[in-house]
Design a protein around this motif. Structure first.
Motif, PDB file in Angstrom:
ATOM      1  N   TYR A 100       0.832  -1.200   0.000  1.00  0.00           N
ATOM      2  CA  TYR A 100       0.000   0.000   0.000  1.00  0.00           C
ATOM      3  C   TYR A 100       0.870   1.255   0.000  1.00  0.00           C
ATOM      4  O   TYR A 100       0.583   2.231  -0.705  1.00  0.00           O
ATOM      5  CB  TYR A 100      -0.920   0.028   1.222  1.00  0.00           C
ATOM      6  CG  TYR A 100      -2.007  -1.015   1.264  1.00  0.00           C
ATOM      7  CD1 TYR A 100      -2.125  -1.992   0.280  1.00  0.00           C
ATOM      8  CD2 TYR A 100      -2.927  -1.041   2.305  1.00  0.00           C
ATOM      9  CE1 TYR A 100      -3.120  -2.952   0.334  1.00  0.00           C
ATOM     10  CE2 TYR A 100      -3.931  -1.987   2.377  1.00  0.00           C
ATOM     11  CZ  TYR A 100      -4.018  -2.955   1.395  1.00  0.00           C
ATOM     12  OH  TYR A 100      -5.008  -3.898   1.471  1.00  0.00           O
TER      13      TYR A 100
ATOM     14  N   GLU B 112       1.107   4.016  -3.131  1.00  0.00           N
ATOM     15  CA  GLU B 112       0.779   5.423  -2.905  1.00  0.00           C
ATOM     16  C   GLU B 112       1.973   6.321  -3.218  1.00  0.00           C
ATOM     17  O   GLU B 112       1.796   7.419  -3.756  1.00  0.00           O
ATOM     18  CB  GLU B 112       0.322   5.618  -1.459  1.00  0.00           C
ATOM     19  CG  GLU B 112      -0.192   7.002  -1.142  1.00  0.00           C
ATOM     20  CD  GLU B 112      -1.528   7.356  -1.804  1.00  0.00           C
ATOM     21  OE1 GLU B 112      -2.097   8.397  -1.449  1.00  0.00           O
ATOM     22  OE2 GLU B 112      -1.987   6.593  -2.684  1.00  0.00           O
TER      23      GLU B 112
ATOM     24  N   TRP C  80      -9.309  10.645  -7.858  1.00  0.00           N
ATOM     25  CA  TRP C  80      -8.739  10.315  -6.550  1.00  0.00           C
ATOM     26  C   TRP C  80      -9.358  11.196  -5.463  1.00  0.00           C
ATOM     27  O   TRP C  80      -9.455  12.409  -5.626  1.00  0.00           O
ATOM     28  CB  TRP C  80      -7.224  10.522  -6.550  1.00  0.00           C
ATOM     29  CG  TRP C  80      -6.519   9.839  -7.677  1.00  0.00           C
ATOM     30  CD1 TRP C  80      -6.223  10.362  -8.894  1.00  0.00           C
ATOM     31  CD2 TRP C  80      -6.053   8.490  -7.696  1.00  0.00           C
ATOM     32  NE1 TRP C  80      -5.591   9.435  -9.676  1.00  0.00           N
ATOM     33  CE2 TRP C  80      -5.471   8.262  -8.964  1.00  0.00           C
ATOM     34  CE3 TRP C  80      -6.052   7.449  -6.767  1.00  0.00           C
ATOM     35  CZ2 TRP C  80      -4.903   7.054  -9.334  1.00  0.00           C
ATOM     36  CZ3 TRP C  80      -5.490   6.238  -7.121  1.00  0.00           C
ATOM     37  CH2 TRP C  80      -4.918   6.042  -8.383  1.00  0.00           C
ATOM     38  N   GLU C  81      -9.715  10.592  -4.360  1.00  0.00           N
ATOM     39  CA  GLU C  81     -10.141  11.343  -3.188  1.00  0.00           C
ATOM     40  C   GLU C  81      -8.898  11.911  -2.493  1.00  0.00           C
ATOM     41  O   GLU C  81      -7.912  11.201  -2.299  1.00  0.00           O
ATOM     42  CB  GLU C  81     -10.895  10.421  -2.230  1.00  0.00           C
ATOM     43  CG  GLU C  81     -11.441  11.124  -0.999  1.00  0.00           C
ATOM     44  CD  GLU C  81     -12.187  10.170  -0.086  1.00  0.00           C
ATOM     45  OE1 GLU C  81     -12.541  10.596   1.032  1.00  0.00           O
ATOM     46  OE2 GLU C  81     -12.408   9.006  -0.483  1.00  0.00           O
TER      47      GLU C  81
ATOM     48  N   LEU D 268      -2.123   8.764   1.320  1.00  0.00           N
ATOM     49  CA  LEU D 268      -3.083   7.910   2.029  1.00  0.00           C
ATOM     50  C   LEU D 268      -2.908   6.462   1.576  1.00  0.00           C
ATOM     51  O   LEU D 268      -3.629   5.978   0.702  1.00  0.00           O
ATOM     52  CB  LEU D 268      -4.517   8.371   1.755  1.00  0.00           C
ATOM     53  CG  LEU D 268      -4.920   9.770   2.242  1.00  0.00           C
ATOM     54  CD1 LEU D 268      -6.315  10.123   1.743  1.00  0.00           C
ATOM     55  CD2 LEU D 268      -4.867   9.833   3.758  1.00  0.00           C
TER      56      LEU D 268
ATOM     57  N   GLN E  58      -3.776   3.724   2.844  1.00  0.00           N
ATOM     58  CA  GLN E  58      -4.917   2.844   3.094  1.00  0.00           C
ATOM     59  C   GLN E  58      -5.940   2.876   1.968  1.00  0.00           C
ATOM     60  O   GLN E  58      -6.799   1.998   1.904  1.00  0.00           O
ATOM     61  CB  GLN E  58      -5.584   3.221   4.423  1.00  0.00           C
ATOM     62  CG  GLN E  58      -4.752   2.898   5.663  1.00  0.00           C
ATOM     63  CD  GLN E  58      -4.510   1.408   5.832  1.00  0.00           C
ATOM     64  OE1 GLN E  58      -5.210   0.576   5.261  1.00  0.00           O
ATOM     65  NE2 GLN E  58      -3.487   1.060   6.614  1.00  0.00           N
ATOM     66  N   ARG E  59      -5.872   3.865   1.067  1.00  0.00           N
ATOM     67  CA  ARG E  59      -6.811   3.898  -0.052  1.00  0.00           C
ATOM     68  C   ARG E  59      -6.691   2.634  -0.909  1.00  0.00           C
ATOM     69  O   ARG E  59      -7.647   2.237  -1.581  1.00  0.00           O
ATOM     70  CB  ARG E  59      -6.616   5.153  -0.893  1.00  0.00           C
ATOM     71  CG  ARG E  59      -5.378   5.147  -1.748  1.00  0.00           C
ATOM     72  CD  ARG E  59      -5.346   6.329  -2.726  1.00  0.00           C
ATOM     73  NE  ARG E  59      -4.889   7.564  -2.126  1.00  0.00           N
ATOM     74  CZ  ARG E  59      -5.593   8.690  -2.126  1.00  0.00           C
ATOM     75  NH1 ARG E  59      -6.788   8.715  -2.700  1.00  0.00           N
ATOM     76  NH2 ARG E  59      -5.102   9.783  -1.573  1.00  0.00           N
ATOM     77  N   TRP E  60      -5.486   2.001  -0.884  1.00  0.00           N
ATOM     78  CA  TRP E  60      -5.264   0.845  -1.753  1.00  0.00           C
ATOM     79  C   TRP E  60      -5.904  -0.428  -1.208  1.00  0.00           C
ATOM     80  O   TRP E  60      -5.879  -1.459  -1.883  1.00  0.00           O
ATOM     81  CB  TRP E  60      -3.763   0.662  -1.981  1.00  0.00           C
ATOM     82  CG  TRP E  60      -3.234   1.798  -2.785  1.00  0.00           C
ATOM     83  CD1 TRP E  60      -2.555   2.895  -2.341  1.00  0.00           C
ATOM     84  CD2 TRP E  60      -3.407   1.986  -4.195  1.00  0.00           C
ATOM     85  NE1 TRP E  60      -2.280   3.748  -3.376  1.00  0.00           N
ATOM     86  CE2 TRP E  60      -2.798   3.213  -4.535  1.00  0.00           C
ATOM     87  CE3 TRP E  60      -4.012   1.238  -5.206  1.00  0.00           C
ATOM     88  CZ2 TRP E  60      -2.774   3.705  -5.837  1.00  0.00           C
ATOM     89  CZ3 TRP E  60      -3.992   1.715  -6.497  1.00  0.00           C
ATOM     90  CH2 TRP E  60      -3.375   2.930  -6.796  1.00  0.00           C
TER      91      TRP E  60
ATOM     92  N   HIS F  73      -8.962  -0.689  -1.101  1.00  0.00           N
ATOM     93  CA  HIS F  73     -10.170  -0.797  -1.918  1.00  0.00           C
ATOM     94  C   HIS F  73      -9.916  -0.510  -3.396  1.00  0.00           C
ATOM     95  O   HIS F  73     -10.864  -0.447  -4.173  1.00  0.00           O
ATOM     96  CB  HIS F  73     -11.233   0.180  -1.390  1.00  0.00           C
ATOM     97  CG  HIS F  73     -11.505   0.054   0.074  1.00  0.00           C
ATOM     98  ND1 HIS F  73     -12.149  -1.053   0.616  1.00  0.00           N
ATOM     99  CD2 HIS F  73     -11.213   0.881   1.120  1.00  0.00           C
ATOM    100  CE1 HIS F  73     -12.245  -0.890   1.938  1.00  0.00           C
ATOM    101  NE2 HIS F  73     -11.685   0.259   2.264  1.00  0.00           N
TER     102      HIS F  73
END
Length: 342
Positions: free
Chosen positions: A210, A214, A260-261, A267, A269-271, A273
């Motif tokens: 992750y 990122e 992208w948010e 971030l 942790q976005r990975w 999902h």
């Protein structure tokens, strides 16, 4: 980025178009395969083409060397290597010694970082001079990571490059060795440096993958793809002229607010999902139809190096609050000091 982020196509120069829209990227990149001069690793060497067989043999040899290095990394000496100091230089030396530490001196020189920082004509001239030397390369040095010494365990990539009889073959082999050996060390050390600068210290439950995904999103070492003018492109989009070269800028698409948010925030942790192989506009290893085979070597070695730093308590020197990102062929920070926490 402030001017062009969010645009799908824009003119950069009189004969150069920038492309950053994911749908348009897919359409244009799928129009034709990359040509011989558009592949950085396997473009012609001194006018001599690299065949598909030769490139396949080189990648296979490099893959074997990486797998061997991952096994060697479990030795005690590899675990105790000091990784503090100036990065990405320290990481580059560690990877060079881990993967190519037993290679002859004159080849290991081409895997080093110093030649990467010199003008193109300088390192190609070095290959020309070394190839003209009639002597065989000296045996490899003491391997400071595995603790072995002697020439018997040279890398598979080095074995491909030695024993060439003619000057032309020796010169060709040395440049190909450099193109395969040096970039993997430089890319991984640059990627891990970016990850440490943007996120260290990390939460213990955040996977290494992750963090690396990122880091490649925000500071992709390979931040563009070049395609020279071709008749296929104007036929697909009338904004493109017949003599326009195309520069596909994943540096922009990977920060596009529509994709992208919080696009400028690190971030990892976005990975949890997201799928790095299929997310629109995410092209750190190129387009899906011609994705760089080196990704299968980069990710395990990068995870190994990042995990080594995390497990041993390394972080960015608290006194360093600024770092430069030169706009270069390989995007990354030029000087980050890592220290080991008490």
């Amino acid at each position: 980025m402030g001017e062009h982020r969010g645009q799908d196509l824009f003119r950069l120069e009189r004969d150069t178009i920038g492309v950053a829209g994911p749908a348009l990227m897919n359409t244009l990149l799928a129009a034709r395969p990359a040509g011989p001069t558009e592949r950085p690793t396997f473009k012609p060497i001194f006018g001599r083409s690299i065949s598909k067989q030769e490139s396949a043999l080189g990648m296979r040899a490099l893959g074997q060397d990486v797998r061997s290095a991952l096994a060697q990394a479990q030795t005690r000496n590899a675990w105790t290597t000091d990784l503090s100091g100036r990065w990405p230089q320290v990481g580059h030396r560690y990877l060079r010694d881990l993967v190519f530490g037993q290679d002859p001196y004159l080849l290991r020189m081409f895997a080093g970082r110093s030649l990467q920082l010199l003008p193109h004509m300088t390192w190609t001239s070095a290959a020309t001079v070394v190839a003209a030397c009639p002597r065989r390369p000296l045996p490899g040095p003491f391997h400071r990571i595995t603790g072995r010494s002697g020439p018997g365990d040279m890398s598979q990539l080095a074995a491909m490059s030695t024993g060439k009889v003619t000057y032309r073959d020796r010169r060709h082999a040395m440049v190909l060795y450099r193109r395969l050996a040096a970039p993997i060390c430089l890319l991984i050390s640059t990627l891990v440096t970016s990850a440490m600068w943007m996120g260290a210290p990390f939460d213990d439950d955040t996977p290494d993958d992750y963090i690396l995904y990122e880091a490649m999103r925000l500071l992709p070492p390979s931040w563009n793809l070049l395609r020279f003018a071709s008749p296929q492109y104007p036929a697909l989009d009338d904004r493109i002229h017949h003599d326009d070269d195309l520069l596909f800028l994943n540096l922009l698409s990977q920060r596009d607010p529509a994709l992208w948010e919080e696009p400028d925030t690190f971030l990892p942790q976005r990975w949890k999902h997201l799928d790095p192989d299929n997310h629109p506009g995410y092209l750190p290893f190129g387009h899906v139809q011609e994705r760089c085979l080196g990704r299968h070597m980069v990710m395990p070695l990068a995870a190994l190096l990042l995990g080594r730093l995390r497990d041993n308590g390394y972080t960015v020197d608290p006194d360093q609050t600024f770092a430069r990102v030169p706009l270069d062929g390989l995007l990354g920070l030029s000087h980050v000091t890592l220290v080991r926490r008490p």
